[in-house]
Motif scaffolding. Structure first.
Motif, PDB file in Angstrom:
ATOM      1  N   LEU A   1       0.859  -1.043  -0.096  1.00  0.00           N
ATOM      2  CA  LEU A   1       0.191  -0.085  -0.074  1.00  0.00           C
ATOM      3  C   LEU A   1       0.895   1.297   0.009  1.00  0.00           C
ATOM      4  O   LEU A   1       2.052   1.250   0.639  1.00  0.00           O
ATOM      5  CB  LEU A   1      -0.882   0.101   1.327  1.00  0.00           C
ATOM      6  CG  LEU A   1      -2.109  -0.998   1.246  1.00  0.00           C
ATOM      7  CD1 LEU A   1      -2.691  -0.991   2.595  1.00  0.00           C
ATOM      8  CD2 LEU A   1      -3.187  -0.823   0.305  1.00  0.00           C
TER       9      LEU A   1
ATOM     10  N   LEU B   1       1.847   4.046   1.509  1.00  0.00           N
ATOM     11  CA  LEU B   1       1.842   4.736   2.869  1.00  0.00           C
ATOM     12  C   LEU B   1       2.956   5.649   3.115  1.00  0.00           C
ATOM     13  O   LEU B   1       3.872   5.588   2.232  1.00  0.00           O
ATOM     14  CB  LEU B   1       2.034   3.483   3.906  1.00  0.00           C
ATOM     15  CG  LEU B   1       0.894   2.471   4.137  1.00  0.00           C
ATOM     16  CD1 LEU B   1       0.956   1.464   5.062  1.00  0.00           C
ATOM     17  CD2 LEU B   1      -0.504   3.144   4.142  1.00  0.00           C
TER      18      LEU B   1
ATOM     19  N   LEU C   1       0.435  -0.276   9.922  1.00  0.00           N
ATOM     20  CA  LEU C   1      -0.629   0.479   9.366  1.00  0.00           C
ATOM     21  C   LEU C   1      -1.142  -0.263   8.036  1.00  0.00           C
ATOM     22  O   LEU C   1      -2.491   0.038   7.822  1.00  0.00           O
ATOM     23  CB  LEU C   1      -0.060   1.979   9.064  1.00  0.00           C
ATOM     24  CG  LEU C   1      -1.166   3.047   8.432  1.00  0.00           C
ATOM     25  CD1 LEU C   1      -2.205   3.122   9.319  1.00  0.00           C
ATOM     26  CD2 LEU C   1      -0.345   4.303   8.126  1.00  0.00           C
ATOM     27  N   SER C   2      -0.309  -0.744   7.534  1.00  0.00           N
ATOM     28  CA  SER C   2      -0.669  -1.639   6.282  1.00  0.00           C
ATOM     29  C   SER C   2      -1.423  -2.372   6.480  1.00  0.00           C
ATOM     30  O   SER C   2      -2.595  -2.964   5.898  1.00  0.00           O
ATOM     31  CB  SER C   2       0.860  -2.044   5.396  1.00  0.00           C
ATOM     32  OG  SER C   2       0.317  -2.747   4.509  1.00  0.00           O
TER      33      SER C   2
ATOM     34  N   TYR D   1      -5.060  -1.085   7.327  1.00  0.00           N
ATOM     35  CA  TYR D   1      -5.627  -0.990   6.153  1.00  0.00           C
ATOM     36  C   TYR D   1      -6.287  -2.116   5.680  1.00  0.00           C
ATOM     37  O   TYR D   1      -7.456  -2.380   5.089  1.00  0.00           O
ATOM     38  CB  TYR D   1      -4.902  -0.244   4.993  1.00  0.00           C
ATOM     39  CG  TYR D   1      -4.898   1.143   5.038  1.00  0.00           C
ATOM     40  CD1 TYR D   1      -5.964   1.829   4.728  1.00  0.00           C
ATOM     41  CD2 TYR D   1      -3.747   2.025   5.587  1.00  0.00           C
ATOM     42  CE1 TYR D   1      -6.139   3.200   4.806  1.00  0.00           C
ATOM     43  CE2 TYR D   1      -3.701   3.309   5.793  1.00  0.00           C
ATOM     44  CZ  TYR D   1      -5.005   3.881   5.183  1.00  0.00           C
ATOM     45  OH  TYR D   1      -4.846   5.201   5.327  1.00  0.00           O
ATOM     46  N   ARG D   2      -5.644  -3.435   5.518  1.00  0.00           N
ATOM     47  CA  ARG D   2      -6.034  -4.613   4.959  1.00  0.00           C
ATOM     48  C   ARG D   2      -7.122  -5.034   5.764  1.00  0.00           C
ATOM     49  O   ARG D   2      -8.098  -5.679   5.239  1.00  0.00           O
ATOM     50  CB  ARG D   2      -4.887  -5.713   4.843  1.00  0.00           C
ATOM     51  CG  ARG D   2      -3.721  -5.278   3.854  1.00  0.00           C
ATOM     52  CD  ARG D   2      -2.724  -6.510   3.801  1.00  0.00           C
ATOM     53  NE  ARG D   2      -1.855  -6.106   2.727  1.00  0.00           N
ATOM     54  CZ  ARG D   2      -0.687  -5.549   2.995  1.00  0.00           C
ATOM     55  NH1 ARG D   2      -0.347  -5.218   4.082  1.00  0.00           N
ATOM     56  NH2 ARG D   2       0.129  -5.293   1.915  1.00  0.00           N
TER      57      ARG D   2
ATOM     58  N   THR E   1     -10.446  -2.918   5.381  1.00  0.00           N
ATOM     59  CA  THR E   1     -11.000  -2.345   4.287  1.00  0.00           C
ATOM     60  C   THR E   1     -11.417  -3.679   3.521  1.00  0.00           C
ATOM     61  O   THR E   1     -11.058  -4.789   3.579  1.00  0.00           O
ATOM     62  CB  THR E   1      -9.904  -2.046   3.325  1.00  0.00           C
ATOM     63  OG1 THR E   1      -9.225  -0.818   3.856  1.00  0.00           O
ATOM     64  CG2 THR E   1     -10.343  -1.416   1.990  1.00  0.00           C
TER      65      THR E   1
ATOM     66  N   LEU F   1      -9.858  -3.681  -1.792  1.00  0.00           N
ATOM     67  CA  LEU F   1      -8.411  -3.989  -1.897  1.00  0.00           C
ATOM     68  C   LEU F   1      -8.154  -4.165  -3.181  1.00  0.00           C
ATOM     69  O   LEU F   1      -7.292  -3.961  -3.813  1.00  0.00           O
ATOM     70  CB  LEU F   1      -8.100  -5.003  -0.833  1.00  0.00           C
ATOM     71  CG  LEU F   1      -8.095  -4.620   0.814  1.00  0.00           C
ATOM     72  CD1 LEU F   1      -7.759  -5.621   1.606  1.00  0.00           C
ATOM     73  CD2 LEU F   1      -6.898  -3.376   0.768  1.00  0.00           C
TER      74      LEU F   1
ATOM     75  N   TRP G   1      -8.336  -1.449  -5.523  1.00  0.00           N
ATOM     76  CA  TRP G   1      -6.943  -0.617  -5.542  1.00  0.00           C
ATOM     77  C   TRP G   1      -5.808  -1.299  -6.034  1.00  0.00           C
ATOM     78  O   TRP G   1      -4.827  -0.466  -6.274  1.00  0.00           O
ATOM     79  CB  TRP G   1      -6.632  -0.437  -3.756  1.00  0.00           C
ATOM     80  CG  TRP G   1      -7.666   0.635  -3.197  1.00  0.00           C
ATOM     81  CD1 TRP G   1      -8.600   1.553  -3.790  1.00  0.00           C
ATOM     82  CD2 TRP G   1      -7.742   1.154  -1.665  1.00  0.00           C
ATOM     83  NE1 TRP G   1      -9.164   2.295  -2.762  1.00  0.00           N
ATOM     84  CE2 TRP G   1      -8.528   1.836  -1.687  1.00  0.00           C
ATOM     85  CE3 TRP G   1      -7.083   0.239  -0.574  1.00  0.00           C
ATOM     86  CZ2 TRP G   1      -8.880   2.575  -0.318  1.00  0.00           C
ATOM     87  CZ3 TRP G   1      -7.482   0.697   0.645  1.00  0.00           C
ATOM     88  CH2 TRP G   1      -8.209   1.772   0.827  1.00  0.00           C
TER      89      TRP G   1
ATOM     90  N   ALA H   1      -7.573   8.474  -2.692  1.00  0.00           N
ATOM     91  CA  ALA H   1      -7.045   7.567  -1.484  1.00  0.00           C
ATOM     92  C   ALA H   1      -5.890   7.229  -1.083  1.00  0.00           C
ATOM     93  O   ALA H   1      -5.188   7.180  -0.194  1.00  0.00           O
ATOM     94  CB  ALA H   1      -8.118   6.151  -1.778  1.00  0.00           C
TER      95      ALA H   1
ATOM     96  N   MET I   1      -3.581   8.073   2.213  1.00  0.00           N
ATOM     97  CA  MET I   1      -2.702   7.012   2.725  1.00  0.00           C
ATOM     98  C   MET I   1      -1.500   7.525   3.197  1.00  0.00           C
ATOM     99  O   MET I   1      -0.763   7.303   4.289  1.00  0.00           O
ATOM    100  CB  MET I   1      -2.712   5.751   2.220  1.00  0.00           C
ATOM    101  CG  MET I   1      -4.000   4.942   1.908  1.00  0.00           C
ATOM    102  SD  MET I   1      -3.827   3.536   0.912  1.00  0.00           S
ATOM    103  CE  MET I   1      -5.167   3.229   0.316  1.00  0.00           C
TER     104      MET I   1
END
Length: 345
Positions: free
Chosen positions: A5, A7, A19-20, A23-24, A27, A32, A35, A114, A118
């Protein structure tokens, strides 16, 4: 997502990974995957158009060029925009030189925005000039709304599909999946295959012939708002017959069935459900391409309109947020019965 991602690069490695992961986990899988596809497309376009990787934040000039390149039919065009499009086609990321649908461009821009969020960076698509250009491009490329399914799977079509289901594991699974998908409000294929055994509350099945379906993740709700939808009568009996015959005590409700009619342990995929719909339509005598899995959703709302069910009642099950979107199915059915069509006699 298989690709990382986008980030902030200023985060320590451990925090970036945490953080990754957040998000996974937070979301929906469909988002995903979208994205991932959009990031691959955008990066390939930037390399083809500018011979450079993505910048963070991206410049307004690049954002404007992206909009302009994707607001034209390039079939008879020459120049940089066509060359970039051909490179994307060679990479399997673009289907044709035709102007992409406005909704496709909107989605890719939304993904790009988005990615900037991020990274905690401003997006160039917020600039007044870029927003204005996008609005003009949307109107210039406007086209009639395309249905996700060529035809709705109304009750008559569904009954013909169900008649092709025998008493094998495969037949019982297909009958249960189709009836649940249709009768619970026209579920999306991702919602159907995501169901686990503990999402089916069958405590009232013996007394009332009712089960309640918990949808942990839909397009409009998350686990904290998980709706519980009722499934009654034939549809409830079909689902419980499948669950009992296949001895599904835990894990996925809908699973692949082998050629030897043995129920496998893994989860049925969305593509697997697409194949069920295609196969059952074919057995029912409908032509190839008659309807897609979205036809279950369209068919539920169309049948609700035909039967005179109030729109709010149908939306309680379909979980549409947009009244205008749900109303479109009703409008298709009701317009010929509108009294205003008889003003001239």
């Amino acid at each position: 997502m298989t690709s990382p991602l986008p980030l902030p690069t200023t985060l320590p490695a451990a925090e970036a990974e945490a953080l990754s992961d957040l998000y996974r986990r937070g979301t929906p899988d469909n988002t995903l995957r979208a994205w991932e596809r959009d990031l691959a497309y955008i990066a390939a376009w930037k390399m083809a158009a500018f011979d450079a990787p993505l910048d963070w934040p991206e410049s307004e000039a690049v954002a404007l060029r992206f909009i302009l390149d994707h607001s034209l039919d390039l079939t008879s065009a020459t120049g940089p925009a066509r060359l970039a499009a051909e490179a994307l086609m060679d990479a399997g990321l673009r289907r044709s030189l035709a102007c992409p649908a406005p909704s496709t461009l909107d989605r890719r821009i939304a993904s790009w925005r988005a990615f900037h969020r991020m990274k905690n960076l401003p997006s160039p698509f917020e600039a007044p000039l870029i927003r204005q250009a996008r609005g003009r491009a949307r109107r210039a490329a406007a086209r009639p709304r395309q249905r996700k399914s060529e035809n709705p799977i109304t009750r008559e079509v569904l009954e013909a599909m169900l008649a092709s289901c025998d008493h094998s594991h495969r037949g019982l699974r297909d009958r249960a999946a189709l009836m649940l998908g249709w009768a619970s409000g026209g579920r999306r294929r991702s919602e159907i295959v995501a169901l686990n055994r503990d999402d089916l509350d069958s405590r009232d099945f013996e007394g009332k012939g009712l089960i309640r379906i918990r949808l942990l993740t839909t397009k409009t709700t998350g686990p904290d708002q998980a709706p519980r939808l009722p499934l009654k009568g034939r549809a409830a009996r079909a689902v419980m017959a499948w669950v009992q015959l296949a001895r599904i005590d835990s894990g996925p409700v809908f699973r692949p069935v082998s050629l030897a009619d043995r129920v496998l342990k893994r989860r049925l995929t969305p593509d697997g459900l697409r194949e069920i719909v295609r196969h059952r339509l074919e057995l029912a005598g409908y032509p190839p391409g008659f309807a897609s899995p979205h036809g279950l959703r369209a068919g539920f709302l169309t049948q609700a309109a035909l039967d005179g069910a109030p729109l709010p009642a149908a939306m309680q099950l379909s979980l549409h947020r947009s009244v205008s979107q749900a109303q479109s199915y009703y409008a298709d059915v009701e317009i010929e019965d509108n009294p205003a069509t008889d003003l001239l006699g």
